[in-house]
Structure formats: C-alpha cells, structure tokens
Design a protein around this motif. Structure first.
Motif, PDB file in Angstrom:
ATOM      1  N   GLN A 107      10.242   6.567  -0.958  1.00  0.00           N
ATOM      2  CA  GLN A 107       9.264   7.201  -2.029  1.00  0.00           C
ATOM      3  C   GLN A 107       9.679   6.567  -3.340  1.00  0.00           C
ATOM      4  O   GLN A 107      11.065   6.273  -3.479  1.00  0.00           O
ATOM      5  N   VAL A 108       8.785   6.465  -4.182  1.00  0.00           N
ATOM      6  CA  VAL A 108       9.012   5.790  -5.633  1.00  0.00           C
ATOM      7  C   VAL A 108       8.188   6.510  -6.597  1.00  0.00           C
ATOM      8  O   VAL A 108       7.320   7.126  -6.308  1.00  0.00           O
ATOM      9  N   GLU A 109       9.024   6.609  -7.794  1.00  0.00           N
ATOM     10  CA  GLU A 109       8.167   7.374  -8.860  1.00  0.00           C
ATOM     11  C   GLU A 109       7.860   6.111 -10.002  1.00  0.00           C
ATOM     12  O   GLU A 109       8.760   5.366 -10.392  1.00  0.00           O
ATOM     13  N   LEU A 160       4.484   9.581 -11.490  1.00  0.00           N
ATOM     14  CA  LEU A 160       3.491   9.652 -10.256  1.00  0.00           C
ATOM     15  C   LEU A 160       4.433   9.548  -9.144  1.00  0.00           C
ATOM     16  O   LEU A 160       5.404   8.499  -9.049  1.00  0.00           O
ATOM     17  N   THR A 161       4.504  10.172  -7.950  1.00  0.00           N
ATOM     18  CA  THR A 161       5.445   9.848  -6.871  1.00  0.00           C
ATOM     19  C   THR A 161       4.505   9.387  -5.589  1.00  0.00           C
ATOM     20  O   THR A 161       3.487   9.952  -5.271  1.00  0.00           O
ATOM     21  N   PHE A 162       5.030   8.257  -5.358  1.00  0.00           N
ATOM     22  CA  PHE A 162       4.159   7.618  -4.201  1.00  0.00           C
ATOM     23  C   PHE A 162       5.329   7.383  -2.785  1.00  0.00           C
ATOM     24  O   PHE A 162       6.427   7.058  -3.264  1.00  0.00           O
ATOM     25  N   MET A 163       4.658   7.100  -1.677  1.00  0.00           N
ATOM     26  CA  MET A 163       5.287   6.911  -0.504  1.00  0.00           C
ATOM     27  C   MET A 163       4.800   5.825   0.412  1.00  0.00           C
ATOM     28  O   MET A 163       3.667   5.615   0.458  1.00  0.00           O
ATOM     29  N   ASP A 164       5.810   4.905   0.935  1.00  0.00           N
ATOM     30  CA  ASP A 164       5.369   3.615   1.427  1.00  0.00           C
ATOM     31  C   ASP A 164       4.875   4.374   2.999  1.00  0.00           C
ATOM     32  O   ASP A 164       5.831   4.917   3.471  1.00  0.00           O
ATOM     33  N   ALA A 165       3.847   3.931   3.351  1.00  0.00           N
ATOM     34  CA  ALA A 165       3.473   4.334   4.738  1.00  0.00           C
ATOM     35  C   ALA A 165       4.334   4.002   5.985  1.00  0.00           C
ATOM     36  O   ALA A 165       4.291   4.654   7.023  1.00  0.00           O
ATOM     37  N   THR A 166       4.840   2.698   5.840  1.00  0.00           N
ATOM     38  CA  THR A 166       5.515   2.222   6.874  1.00  0.00           C
ATOM     39  C   THR A 166       6.910   2.595   6.722  1.00  0.00           C
ATOM     40  O   THR A 166       7.403   3.060   7.880  1.00  0.00           O
ATOM     41  N   THR A 167       7.576   2.704   5.774  1.00  0.00           N
ATOM     42  CA  THR A 167       9.318   2.792   5.680  1.00  0.00           C
ATOM     43  C   THR A 167       9.377   4.369   5.386  1.00  0.00           C
ATOM     44  O   THR A 167      10.697   4.799   5.325  1.00  0.00           O
ATOM     45  N   ASP A 188       0.964  -1.180  -0.005  1.00  0.00           N
ATOM     46  CA  ASP A 188       0.085  -0.161   0.034  1.00  0.00           C
ATOM     47  C   ASP A 188       0.845   1.344  -0.042  1.00  0.00           C
ATOM     48  O   ASP A 188       1.722   1.163   1.014  1.00  0.00           O
ATOM     49  N   GLN A 189       0.763   2.010  -0.891  1.00  0.00           N
ATOM     50  CA  GLN A 189       1.436   3.345  -1.190  1.00  0.00           C
ATOM     51  C   GLN A 189       0.465   4.656  -1.122  1.00  0.00           C
ATOM     52  O   GLN A 189      -0.695   4.262  -1.650  1.00  0.00           O
ATOM     53  N   GLN A 190       0.885   5.652  -0.707  1.00  0.00           N
ATOM     54  CA  GLN A 190       0.096   6.843  -0.641  1.00  0.00           C
ATOM     55  C   GLN A 190       0.586   7.792  -1.753  1.00  0.00           C
ATOM     56  O   GLN A 190       1.734   8.086  -1.967  1.00  0.00           O
ATOM     57  N   PHE A 191      -0.402   8.343  -2.399  1.00  0.00           N
ATOM     58  CA  PHE A 191      -0.099   9.227  -3.670  1.00  0.00           C
ATOM     59  C   PHE A 191       0.190  10.567  -3.242  1.00  0.00           C
ATOM     60  O   PHE A 191      -0.423  11.186  -2.396  1.00  0.00           O
ATOM     61  N   LEU A 192       1.459  11.135  -3.434  1.00  0.00           N
ATOM     62  CA  LEU A 192       2.102  12.283  -3.045  1.00  0.00           C
ATOM     63  C   LEU A 192       1.886  13.476  -4.341  1.00  0.00           C
ATOM     64  O   LEU A 192       1.135  14.625  -3.906  1.00  0.00           O
ATOM     65  N   TYR A 193       2.326  13.370  -5.469  1.00  0.00           N
ATOM     66  CA  TYR A 193       2.220  14.137  -6.430  1.00  0.00           C
ATOM     67  C   TYR A 193       2.629  13.526  -7.661  1.00  0.00           C
ATOM     68  O   TYR A 193       3.234  12.669  -7.858  1.00  0.00           O
ATOM     69  N   GLU A 194       2.387  14.648  -8.792  1.00  0.00           N
ATOM     70  CA  GLU A 194       2.969  14.042 -10.195  1.00  0.00           C
ATOM     71  C   GLU A 194       3.569  15.160 -10.691  1.00  0.00           C
ATOM     72  O   GLU A 194       3.297  16.359 -10.710  1.00  0.00           O
ATOM     73  N   THR A 195       4.525  14.895 -11.314  1.00  0.00           N
ATOM     74  CA  THR A 195       5.528  15.748 -12.141  1.00  0.00           C
ATOM     75  C   THR A 195       6.038  15.043 -13.395  1.00  0.00           C
ATOM     76  O   THR A 195       6.455  13.869 -13.552  1.00  0.00           O
ATOM     77  N   GLU A 196       5.686  15.737 -14.633  1.00  0.00           N
ATOM     78  CA  GLU A 196       6.228  15.243 -16.094  1.00  0.00           C
ATOM     79  C   GLU A 196       5.860  13.797 -16.101  1.00  0.00           C
ATOM     80  O   GLU A 196       6.748  13.212 -16.513  1.00  0.00           O
ATOM     81  N   GLY A 197       4.644  13.490 -16.071  1.00  0.00           N
ATOM     82  CA  GLY A 197       4.323  12.111 -16.298  1.00  0.00           C
ATOM     83  C   GLY A 197       4.765  11.034 -15.389  1.00  0.00           C
ATOM     84  O   GLY A 197       4.403   9.816 -15.608  1.00  0.00           O
TER      85      GLY A 197
END
Length: 187
Positions: A92-94, A82-89, A71-80
């Motif tokens: 961030q992953v694009e 999407l940046t997500f963040m793992d809620a436990t660790t 499960d990852q939380q959506f943070l923002y979008e840049t140039e196509g």
C-alpha cells in the motif's frame, strides 16, 4: 539514463534539466534565417507544477528519464491522502490527493489507476480515459426538442457539472471523459 539531442525532444518526454524533472508540454522546431535551428520547448515541473520555456539546439544533450508505470487500485482517502494498493505485491502507498487536481471527483472506490514512479517517488496519477457516472440533476426532457447540437446542463453524482444531450434524464448512467469533462455516451 539515455541522453538525447535537443532536436529529438517530443511532447510527453520526461527530462532531467537544471536539477528537476520536467515533462515537455509543447515543442516547436524553429529554423531562423540566421543561425542554427533549435527546439523551443515548453516544460512543466513534475514536482511543483511550475512552467519553463527553454531553447535546445541540436548539439545540446539532455537526460531523458523513463518513468516506471504501475497499476494501483484505489482503496480509501484520509485527510487529503489517497491510499492505493499494488495488485501484484499488495503493498500500500499513500499519495497526496492534489496529484489528481480537478479530476479528483472522478476517482471511485476500487478504481485502477496508473501511477508513474521515478526512483520510488510517485510523480503522477492517471485515471482511466472514461468513467461511468450517474446524473443527479438535469432539466426535464422537452418534447419536440430535436435540434442536432442542443445540450443541457447536468450535475453528476460526484458534483461535476457537464452538458448532456436532451434525451438523458435524472438517474441515468453516462460515460464521461476524464480529461475533457465531456459526455461520451449512455452507459
């Protein structure tokens, strides 16, 4: 990875076949009058989206792959991307926005999605089944229009066009199914 027989393939299974990762979309078990039974499997490549029809006999062995779901939380979008963040660790992953395809407008700030990984490679994103959207534009309510199955077109705040019941007006929040793009209920 576990090997399974060709007749054990079910829709939704992820298989390693011909050097690629494939998800079984449709599976039909066929018993011809002559010869042995087989499974006719329609598969979709998880990396490039190409499709393939393949026959697997019960004696054929295929690699079944288990994908890790996070499960990852959506943070923002840049140039196509999407940046997500793992809620436990808090890592961030694009990921590319085209992983969502035509469901991209339903992704909202702070939304928690399920990302499927295969050995650190993100293969798919799954949105929640239902999201809440606001009706931006629709026809006004017509008094006396009480037909059971009458729906009217509406445009949501994310630009998606759906049909809603006649009692839904502009500015109201509605619950929409992300898979079928259909109105579910008022929020």
């Amino acid at each position: 990875m576990p090997k399974i027989n060709g007749n054990e393939i079910r829709p939704g299974n992820v298989l390693e076949h011909d050097g690629g990762l494939w998800v079984a979309v449709k599976v039909a078990h066929v018993k011809p009058g002559k010869g042995g039974a087989f499974a006719q499997v329609e598969m979709k490549n998880l990396r490039n989206g190409s499709k393939l029809n393949e026959r697997f006999r019960s004696a054929d062995k295929v690699e079944r792959v288990r994908l890790e779901q996070k499960d990852q939380q959506f943070l923002y979008e840049t140039e196509g991307m999407l940046t997500f963040m793992d809620a436990t660790t808090y890592e961030q992953v694009e990921l590319p926005a085209d992983l969502l395809g035509d469901r991209r407008p339903f992704l909202q700030d702070g939304m928690t999605v399920t990302v499927e990984y295969y050995e650190e490679e993100a293969l798919s994103l799954t949105l929640p089944e239902k999201v809440i959207c606001t009706v931006e534009d629709t026809e006004p309510v017509v008094k006396g229009q009480t037909a059971a199955n009458s729906f009217k077109p509406a445009v949501l705040d994310n630009g998606i066009k759906i049909t809603v019941p006649p009692f839904v007006g502009v500015g109201e929040q509605v619950v929409v199914a992300t898979e079928t793009f259909e109105y579910v209920e008022r929020a």
